[in-house]
Every structure is written in structure tokens, then in C-alpha cells.
Design an enzyme around this catalytic site. Structure first.
Site, PDB file in Angstrom:
ATOM      1  N   LYS A  13      34.636  15.831  21.778  1.00  0.00           N
ATOM      2  CA  LYS A  13      35.154  16.159  20.438  1.00  0.00           C
ATOM      3  C   LYS A  13      35.927  17.483  20.463  1.00  0.00           C
ATOM      4  CE  LYS A  13      32.049  14.996  17.328  1.00  0.00           C
ATOM      5  NZ  LYS A  13      30.983  15.073  16.308  1.00  0.00           N
ATOM      6  N   LYS A  38      24.315  20.540  22.825  1.00  0.00           N
ATOM      7  CA  LYS A  38      23.478  19.918  21.793  1.00  0.00           C
ATOM      8  C   LYS A  38      22.029  20.289  22.064  1.00  0.00           C
ATOM      9  CE  LYS A  38      24.285  17.253  18.216  1.00  0.00           C
ATOM     10  NZ  LYS A  38      25.511  17.256  17.405  1.00  0.00           N
ATOM     11  N   THR A  68      32.692  18.324   7.227  1.00  0.00           N
ATOM     12  CA  THR A  68      32.712  17.008   7.881  1.00  0.00           C
ATOM     13  C   THR A  68      33.060  15.911   6.887  1.00  0.00           C
ATOM     14  OG1 THR A  68      31.034  17.807   9.400  1.00  0.00           O
ATOM     15  CG2 THR A  68      31.421  15.444   9.374  1.00  0.00           C
TER      16      THR A  68
HETATM   17  P1  NAD Z   1      21.670  13.989   7.007  1.00  0.00           P
HETATM   18  O1  NAD Z   1      20.314  14.093   7.635  1.00  0.00           O
HETATM   19  O2  NAD Z   1      22.066  14.982   5.969  1.00  0.00           O
HETATM   20  O3  NAD Z   1      21.868  12.537   6.365  1.00  0.00           O
HETATM   21  C1  NAD Z   1      21.606  11.355   7.067  1.00  0.00           C
HETATM   22  C2  NAD Z   1      21.623  10.213   6.055  1.00  0.00           C
HETATM   23  O4  NAD Z   1      21.439   8.974   6.761  1.00  0.00           O
HETATM   24  C3  NAD Z   1      20.491  10.263   5.035  1.00  0.00           C
HETATM   25  O5  NAD Z   1      20.950   9.750   3.801  1.00  0.00           O
HETATM   26  C4  NAD Z   1      19.434   9.320   5.640  1.00  0.00           C
HETATM   27  O6  NAD Z   1      18.557   8.766   4.656  1.00  0.00           O
HETATM   28  C5  NAD Z   1      20.343   8.256   6.207  1.00  0.00           C
HETATM   29  N1  NAD Z   1      19.716   7.480   7.270  1.00  0.00           N
HETATM   30  C6  NAD Z   1      18.951   7.930   8.299  1.00  0.00           C
HETATM   31  N2  NAD Z   1      18.558   6.891   9.068  1.00  0.00           N
HETATM   32  C7  NAD Z   1      19.107   5.785   8.511  1.00  0.00           C
HETATM   33  C8  NAD Z   1      19.087   4.412   8.840  1.00  0.00           C
HETATM   34  N3  NAD Z   1      18.422   3.975   9.919  1.00  0.00           N
HETATM   35  N4  NAD Z   1      19.770   3.542   8.042  1.00  0.00           N
HETATM   36  C9  NAD Z   1      20.451   3.988   6.966  1.00  0.00           C
HETATM   37  N5  NAD Z   1      20.507   5.273   6.595  1.00  0.00           N
HETATM   38  C10 NAD Z   1      19.842   6.161   7.367  1.00  0.00           C
HETATM   39  O7  NAD Z   1      22.679  13.977   8.250  1.00  0.00           O
HETATM   40  P2  NAD Z   1      24.236  14.303   8.206  1.00  0.00           P
HETATM   41  O8  NAD Z   1      24.421  15.722   8.534  1.00  0.00           O
HETATM   42  O9  NAD Z   1      24.832  13.717   6.982  1.00  0.00           O
HETATM   43  O10 NAD Z   1      24.698  13.494   9.513  1.00  0.00           O
HETATM   44  C11 NAD Z   1      24.946  12.101   9.468  1.00  0.00           C
HETATM   45  C12 NAD Z   1      25.641  11.687  10.746  1.00  0.00           C
HETATM   46  O11 NAD Z   1      26.847  12.426  10.865  1.00  0.00           O
HETATM   47  C13 NAD Z   1      24.878  11.941  12.041  1.00  0.00           C
HETATM   48  O12 NAD Z   1      25.198  10.937  12.973  1.00  0.00           O
HETATM   49  C14 NAD Z   1      25.427  13.274  12.513  1.00  0.00           C
HETATM   50  O13 NAD Z   1      25.282  13.460  13.916  1.00  0.00           O
HETATM   51  C15 NAD Z   1      26.870  13.102  12.119  1.00  0.00           C
HETATM   52  N6  NAD Z   1      27.599  14.351  11.987  1.00  0.00           N
HETATM   53  C16 NAD Z   1      27.196  15.288  11.103  1.00  0.00           C
HETATM   54  C17 NAD Z   1      27.933  16.448  10.966  1.00  0.00           C
HETATM   55  C18 NAD Z   1      27.586  17.495   9.941  1.00  0.00           C
HETATM   56  O14 NAD Z   1      28.400  18.404   9.746  1.00  0.00           O
HETATM   57  N7  NAD Z   1      26.460  17.408   9.282  1.00  0.00           N
HETATM   58  C19 NAD Z   1      29.045  16.668  11.790  1.00  0.00           C
HETATM   59  C20 NAD Z   1      29.433  15.692  12.685  1.00  0.00           C
HETATM   60  C21 NAD Z   1      28.682  14.527  12.775  1.00  0.00           C
END
Ligand code: NAD
Length: 412
Positions: free
Chosen positions: A91, A103, A186
Site C-alpha cells: 500500500k 503491522k 479512510t
Molecule cells: P472497526 O472495528 O471500526 O469496524 C469494523 C466493522 O465491521 C464493525 O461494524 C463490525 O461490527 C463489522 N464486522 C466485524 N466482523 C464482521 C463480520 N464477520 N461480518 C460483518 N461485519 C463485521 O474497523 P475499521 O477501522 O472500520 O476497519 C474495517 C476494515 O477496514 C478492516 O479490514 C481494516 O483493516 C480496514 N482498514 C481500516 C482503516 C482505518 O483507518 N480504520 C484503514 C485501512 C483499512
């Protein structure tokens, strides 16, 4: 059985072959440069004692210090951390960010810990990691970590070293030297690359129907952006299940409901939909914004979206990618679509190193420009190398940069 590390390694090898990357460089990238695993002892509030497994992986730092991501979930293991560190290396490189991929992970369920226990765990993680600062490895947030946890980690780092170093930790709040716009970076970025991809394929943005899996930090901000742009967000889910309204869900009302109820299920004005149904529902845009490995060879053939934009890391398997390509469903891959946060972290680092803080307009403009440039470069490379997907275009671009840095350093 889904294996995240195996999947990420397969994409790495496909891109290595497509881009004709030097075989010695590919050999180096077969595994991470450095792995630290340790166990964190913690005294619990009830007097009992627990031990938590923790890891930090630095995949490749030829382009700069490794950076980002600390995931705290009960099921995380070393292989998941390695996969995520590899994705972070790609990335950064695909976005022309001078950083390697890092990570971290702690196997714990934050919901089972008291506030004191959680703070003690985060501080102990940082202490046991013995981080060496901004020029070496810079932890940031991921699932299970946020502005508060990164504040504790920064404070612990500064307590141990005895000096202030805001650039030693990313994703901290502005009051501690963090950047403005961090929380939204994001989710906003997901919408911004969607806009470019939608325009390219002639998809009308107002009225586009959108299904979003995951309503956390990324999913909820993206949902608000789509809603504001006049799209109909027809389905949203979280780990408790999902909600649907074909006329469009009121995202502000859904956020309020989630705040009160702790989940999206049961939001007034919606009907229930399962996570599996959401992924296969008819829509213009599908946004997986939760976890890895949800679009597989099992369900990819049944997807009825016109475009998929990956907000989560690693939501689609290699087999599913091939099926989607055959069906003519374009995919904006994770390493481009959710890169808003890595561009933001790059700006957070620059601000922290110089103690010179920027306004939100500058930050939003630079983030969007850099994000879109990364996407367009990947589209161009995919066309030039005739790769099956934009994903491979992005990985080829990243590998070319890593290859050049590795060779210029004289590593092989
Ligand atoms: P978060 O913990 O704030 O939210 C995750 C969401 O997914 C929650 O609503 C949770 O209930 C839901 N969830 C978890 N397991 C699930 C499942 N099996 N089925 C359906 N829903 C499910 O996390 P986030 O920060 O929003 O991150 C979400 C994704 O984005 C991850 O893969 C993370 O690696 C990626 N990401 C996040 C960021 C960031 O800035 N936060 C940046 C790049 C990538």
C-alpha cells in the site's frame, strides 16, 4: 478454509510474474524482514492473572521506516499480522509513500477488558515492543485500536525514552501532535476513489445504490459520504447482522441507532438482511468494509453489483478475483481504495517531525490528490501489463518501487 497469508502471498507471486520482478527481490519478499513475538502479563481487576500473545511484523523497509496498524482482536495470530504487514508494504509503495510495511497485533477482546485493564494492555504492548522511534518503526491504529489507544501508546513511548516524539506513533489525536482528518481519512478516501472509478465506467453517482458490509470507523464514514452525495445506501451490516431499505437508509439515523443499541440491527425504517444476503444483493456498488476473506469462490459467482470498492483489507480471495473479472465486475482493490489513512499517516509524520500543523483543507486536498494518483497509476499499469485486474496493476507498481529501492541499496 480461508488462509489470509496464503492469499496475500499468491497475489504477491502473481504480481511478481506479471511485472517480471527480479527473482532475488521476490525471494527477499517471501517473508517479512523482522518479526517480534512476545507475551504480555497482565494483572486483572479481579486479582486474576492473564497472559496475552502479541506480535509486531516489519515486512520490508527498503523504501523507509516500517509503519502502521495495531490490531487487537481475540483471534489474531502471527500469520494474520504477516499478511497485513505485507499489504501495508504494498500500500505504501503503490501510493509512492516513503515507508515500509508494519503491522502489530494483540490477541485480546477489548470488550472483555475493563478500561483500566485495556489501558494497561496497550501500555504494556508498547513497553514490551521496545520501539526505536520515527526512523525505524511507527505503530498506528487498526481494528480494536483508536485515538485513545494510540495516545496511551505514544505516552508510554515518551515515558520510556524520556523525550517527546509525536512522529513515533500514528493515528493519535491533534492535541498530542496528530493530524486533523485522521478519523475520516479512510472512509472519505473510499468515496473519492469510487467517484473516479464510477465516472470511468459511466455510473451515475446520484441515485447509485450502495451496499456496505461493516459500519465501524471506515464503513460509517464512507456511508455518510455516499449518502451526502445523493446515493441510496440500501444495505448496511455489522457483526450483528444487517439492515435494508431500497429507498435508501437515513445514515444519520442509523448512526444514532447504533450509538444507542450498539449495533445496526433493528434500526427503525429498515428491514433485516443477513451479511451473506447483503454481499449478494443487487446494487450498483458493493463496499466490503469489515474483515478479510468475505468474497470467495463460493459466493463471487452470485454477486450482483456493478462495481466493488474494497474498504477492508483482503476481503476478496484470488479465486473470487478471477470470477469477478470473468463476470466483468471491476474491483478497486484495498491497497488503493483504503489508502486514505496511509496518505494521512504520511502527512501526520511530516507534521510531527517539523512541529508544523496543517489546516484540514490542505490535508483533504493532498490526501485526495495522492489517493487518486495511486489509483490512476495502477489502472495505467494494469493496461500496460495486460493484468487481469487493477489489483495486480497496483501490486506491480509497488513491487517495481520496492525492487528499485532494494537494488539501489545493494541488497541483492
Ligand atoms: P472497526 O472495528 O471500526 O469496524 C469494523 C466493522 O465491521 C464493525 O461494524 C463490525 O461490527 C463489522 N464486522 C466485524 N466482523 C464482521 C463480520 N464477520 N461480518 C460483518 N461485519 C463485521 O474497523 P475499521 O477501522 O472500520 O476497519 C474495517 C476494515 O477496514 C478492516 O479490514 C481494516 O483493516 C480496514 N482498514 C481500516 C482503516 C482505518 O483507518 N480504520 C484503514 C485501512 C483499512
Amino acid at each position: 478454509m480461508y488462509n489470509f497469508l496464503e492469499q496475500s502471498t499468491r497475489i504477491l507471486n502473481l504480481a511478481g510474474t506479471a511485472g517480471k520482478i527480479d527473482l532475488d527481490v521476490m525471494k527477499l519478499l517471501e517473508g517479512p524482514s523482522r518479526v517480534v513475538s512476545f507475551r504480555i502479563p497482565l494483572k486483572m481487576d479481579d486479582g486474576s492473572f492473564r497472559v496475552f500473545d502479541a506480535h509486531r511484523v516489519r515486512y520490508n523497509d527498503a523504501l523507509g521506516p516500517s509503519r502502521d496498524g495495531t490490531r487487537i482482536t481475540p483471534e489474531i495470530d502471527l500469520d494474520e499480522v504477516k499478511s497485513l504487514a505485507l499489504i501495508m508494504s504494498i500500500k505504501h509503495a503503490a501510493g509512492k509513500i516513503p515507508a515500509g510495511g508494519g503491522k502489530g497485533g494483540i490477541a485480546a477482546d477489548p470488550r472483555e477488558l475493563s478500561p483500566r485493564e485495556f489501558e494497561a494492555l496497550c501500555r504494556a504492548y508498547m513497553r514490551n515492543l521496545r520501539p526505536k522511534g520515527p526512523g525505524y518503526d511507527v505503530p498506528g491504529a487498526d481494528i480494536g485500536t483508536d485515538l485513545q489507544t494510540m495516545s496511551w501508546m505514544l505516552d508510554e513511548y515518551e515515558s520510556v525514552t524520556g523525550y517527546h516524539a509525536p512522529a513515533a506513533v500514528n493515528d493519535k489525536p491533534p492535541i498530542l501532535g496528530g493530524s486533523l482528518g485522521g478519523y475520516e481519512a479512510t472512509g472519505r478516501g473510499v468515496f473519492e476513489v469510487f467517484e473516479v472509478a464510477a465516472n470511468e465506467m459511466g455510473l451515475r453517482i446520484p441515485d447509485a445504490s450502495v451496499a456496505i458490509q461493516g459500519f465501524g470507523q471506515v464503513g460509517s464514514v464512507a456511508a455518510a459520504m455516499f449518502h451526502e452525495a445523493g446515493c441510496r445506501v440500501v444495505s448496511v451490516s455489522d457483526s450483528s447482522g444487517g439492515v435494508h431499505n431500497s429507498d435508501g437508509i437515513d445514515i444519520a439515523a442509523l448512526s444514532e441507532h447504533k450509538k444507542a443499541a450498539g449495533c445496526v440491527s433493528g434500526c427503525p425504517g429498515t428491514s433485516p438482511i443477513s451479511n451473506a444476503e447483503l454481499l449478494e444483493s443487487e446494487c450498483d456498488v458493493l463496499i466490503p468494509a469489515a474483515v478479510q476473506g468475505v468474497i470467495t469462490s463460493e459466493n463471487a459467482g452470485r454477486l450482483r453489483t456493478r462495481l466493488m470498492v474494497e474498504a477492508a483489507n483482503g476481503p476478496t480471495t484470488v479465486e473470487a478475483d478471477a470470477i469477478l473479472a470473468e463476470k466483468g465486475i471491476p474491483v478497486v482493490p484495498d491497497v488503493l481504495a483504503n489508502a486514505g489513512s496511509v496518505h494521512l499517516c504520511q502527512m501526520e509524520r511530516s507534521q510531527g517531525l517539523y512541529d508544523n500543523y496543517w489546516d484540514i483543507e490542505t490535508i483533504n486536498r493532498l490526501r485526495q490528490d495522492r489517493l487518486v494518483a495511486g489509483y490512476e497509476a495502477a489502472v495505467a499499469t494494469a493496461a500496460r501489463y495486460k493484468t487481469q485486474s487493477v489489483r495486480l496493476g497496483a501490486w506491480v507498481n509497488a513491487l517495481k518501487r520496492i525492487e528499485e529501492a532494494v537494488k539501489t541499496r545493494g541488497w541483492c
